[in-house]
Design a protein around this motif. Structure first.
Motif, mmCIF file in Angstrom:
data_model
loop_
_atom_site.group_PDB
_atom_site.id
_atom_site.type_symbol
_atom_site.label_atom_id
_atom_site.label_comp_id
_atom_site.label_asym_id
_atom_site.label_seq_id
_atom_site.Cartn_x
_atom_site.Cartn_y
_atom_site.Cartn_z
ATOM 1 N N GLN A 46 -2.961 -10.979 -9.048
ATOM 2 C CA GLN A 46 -1.395 -11.149 -9.310
ATOM 3 C C GLN A 46 -1.152 -9.975 -9.803
ATOM 4 O OE1 GLN A 46 -1.720 -14.834 -11.689
ATOM 5 N NE2 GLN A 46 -1.100 -16.334 -9.698
ATOM 6 N N GLU A 47 -1.529 -9.585 -10.961
ATOM 7 C CA GLU A 47 -0.993 -8.516 -11.749
ATOM 8 C C GLU A 47 -1.191 -7.325 -10.780
ATOM 9 O OE1 GLU A 47 -3.264 -8.123 -15.479
ATOM 10 O OE2 GLU A 47 -2.482 -9.900 -16.104
ATOM 11 N N PHE A 48 -2.187 -7.010 -9.961
ATOM 12 C CA PHE A 48 -2.390 -5.886 -9.020
ATOM 13 C C PHE A 48 -1.160 -5.948 -8.096
ATOM 14 C CE2 PHE A 48 -3.496 -4.360 -5.081
ATOM 15 C CZ PHE A 48 -3.821 -3.142 -5.281
ATOM 16 N N PHE A 49 -0.729 -7.073 -7.490
ATOM 17 C CA PHE A 49 0.146 -7.023 -6.757
ATOM 18 C C PHE A 49 1.580 -6.637 -7.308
ATOM 19 C CE2 PHE A 49 3.797 -9.335 -4.454
ATOM 20 C CZ PHE A 49 3.394 -8.707 -3.169
ATOM 21 N N VAL A 50 1.966 -7.223 -8.265
ATOM 22 C CA VAL A 50 3.127 -6.830 -8.993
ATOM 23 C C VAL A 50 3.077 -5.412 -9.386
ATOM 24 C CG1 VAL A 50 4.578 -7.419 -11.215
ATOM 25 C CG2 VAL A 50 3.554 -9.252 -9.864
ATOM 26 N N THR A 51 2.071 -4.883 -9.986
ATOM 27 C CA THR A 51 1.967 -3.552 -10.337
ATOM 28 C C THR A 51 2.193 -2.628 -9.205
ATOM 29 O OG1 THR A 51 0.508 -4.194 -12.489
ATOM 30 C CG2 THR A 51 0.693 -1.867 -11.739
ATOM 31 N N VAL A 52 1.591 -2.708 -8.154
ATOM 32 C CA VAL A 52 1.653 -1.892 -7.036
ATOM 33 C C VAL A 52 2.866 -1.838 -6.197
ATOM 34 C CG1 VAL A 52 -0.882 -1.353 -6.883
ATOM 35 C CG2 VAL A 52 0.079 -2.896 -5.422
ATOM 36 N N THR A 53 3.595 -3.101 -6.435
ATOM 37 C CA THR A 53 4.948 -3.065 -5.518
ATOM 38 C C THR A 53 6.130 -3.070 -6.144
ATOM 39 O OG1 THR A 53 4.786 -5.437 -5.902
ATOM 40 C CG2 THR A 53 3.864 -4.868 -3.810
ATOM 41 N N ILE A 62 5.344 -4.631 0.547
ATOM 42 C CA ILE A 62 4.695 -6.076 0.375
ATOM 43 C C ILE A 62 3.456 -5.681 1.536
ATOM 44 C CG2 ILE A 62 4.791 -8.460 0.909
ATOM 45 C CD1 ILE A 62 6.219 -7.200 -1.590
ATOM 46 N N ALA A 63 3.689 -5.519 2.599
ATOM 47 C CA ALA A 63 2.481 -5.445 3.577
ATOM 48 C C ALA A 63 1.243 -4.579 3.039
ATOM 49 C CB ALA A 63 2.965 -4.903 5.008
ATOM 50 N N GLU A 64 1.605 -3.366 2.534
ATOM 51 C CA GLU A 64 0.459 -2.389 2.065
ATOM 52 C C GLU A 64 -0.236 -3.117 0.992
ATOM 53 O OE1 GLU A 64 2.128 1.901 2.706
ATOM 54 O OE2 GLU A 64 3.293 0.902 1.209
ATOM 55 N N ALA A 65 0.444 -3.789 0.156
ATOM 56 C CA ALA A 65 -0.081 -4.525 -1.002
ATOM 57 C C ALA A 65 -1.191 -5.797 -0.631
ATOM 58 C CB ALA A 65 0.907 -5.132 -2.019
ATOM 59 N N ILE A 66 -0.593 -6.382 0.503
ATOM 60 C CA ILE A 66 -1.425 -7.346 1.200
ATOM 61 C C ILE A 66 -2.624 -7.035 1.777
ATOM 62 C CG2 ILE A 66 -1.426 -9.089 2.876
ATOM 63 C CD1 ILE A 66 1.532 -9.788 2.004
ATOM 64 N N ASP A 67 -2.492 -5.743 2.437
ATOM 65 C CA ASP A 67 -3.706 -5.090 2.936
ATOM 66 C C ASP A 67 -4.652 -4.859 1.882
ATOM 67 O OD1 ASP A 67 -2.536 -5.191 5.505
ATOM 68 O OD2 ASP A 67 -2.079 -3.020 5.673
ATOM 69 N N TRP A 68 -4.179 -4.233 0.649
ATOM 70 C CA TRP A 68 -5.260 -4.081 -0.410
ATOM 71 C C TRP A 68 -5.791 -5.181 -0.870
ATOM 72 C CZ3 TRP A 68 -7.755 0.148 -1.112
ATOM 73 C CH2 TRP A 68 -7.256 1.226 -0.767
ATOM 74 N N LEU A 69 -5.036 -6.370 -1.069
ATOM 75 C CA LEU A 69 -5.740 -7.707 -1.389
ATOM 76 C C LEU A 69 -6.470 -8.254 -0.700
ATOM 77 C CD1 LEU A 69 -2.327 -9.541 -2.490
ATOM 78 C CD2 LEU A 69 -3.941 -8.708 -4.144
ATOM 79 N N GLU A 70 -6.502 -8.134 0.780
ATOM 80 C CA GLU A 70 -7.471 -8.349 1.524
ATOM 81 C C GLU A 70 -8.681 -7.501 1.634
ATOM 82 O OE1 GLU A 70 -5.577 -7.983 5.619
ATOM 83 O OE2 GLU A 70 -4.463 -9.852 5.172
#
Length: 139
Positions: A46-53, A62-70
């Motif tokens: 969660q923190e990663f997503f918020v930080t990178v976006t 958002i799409a790039e961040a989701i790719d990284w989450l995957e």
């Protein structure tokens, strides 16, 4: 679910960084991620997503961040539940640290990790059975 080490949010953020001024940290973080012995928690993702976006000079889409989450889905990932929140609060109170750091330490304990890699807590400090290591610290 077990992991030898836990990677804090900042390690994941540096691992994907392409900023020239973060090249050395990106290399270290990439090696830690590639070692194959690391775990994370839902909070860290969660923190990663918020930080990178939302932070930094060039946030990801958002799409790039989701790719990284995957890409992080293969890591052991501890879900945040009521018990983990309580344990995190207890650790935060016991050691007089932020709740968020306490929750990450609680996740590290649950994953049976002996090391938490982070630059957010005191290097070489031990919290129960988990030792904090700042992998970016100059020797």
């Amino acid at each position: 679910m077990n992991a030898e080490v836990v990677l804090d949010t900042n390690v994941l953020v540096y691992a994907i960084s392409t900023a020239a001024q973060e090249a050395a940290k990106a290399e270290v973080a990439g090696r830690l991620l590639a070692a194959g012995n690391a775990g994370i928690s839902g909070q860290i993702l969660q923190e990663f997503f918020v930080t990178v976006t939302r932070k930094g000079p060039s946030p990801l889409s958002i799409a790039e961040a989701i790719d990284w989450l995957e890409t992080f889905e293969d890591l052991p990932c501890l879900a945040v539940d009521a018990s983990l929140v309580r344990q995190g609060a207890d650790i935060a109170d016991r050691y007089r640290i932020s709740y968020w750091d306490g929750a990450i330490l609680a996740a590290a304990h649950r994953l049976n990790a002996s090391i938490l890699y982070t630059e957010d807590l005191s290097h070489d400090q031990t919290y129960g059975s988990v030792r904090v290591v700042n992998p970016f610290r100059a020797n």
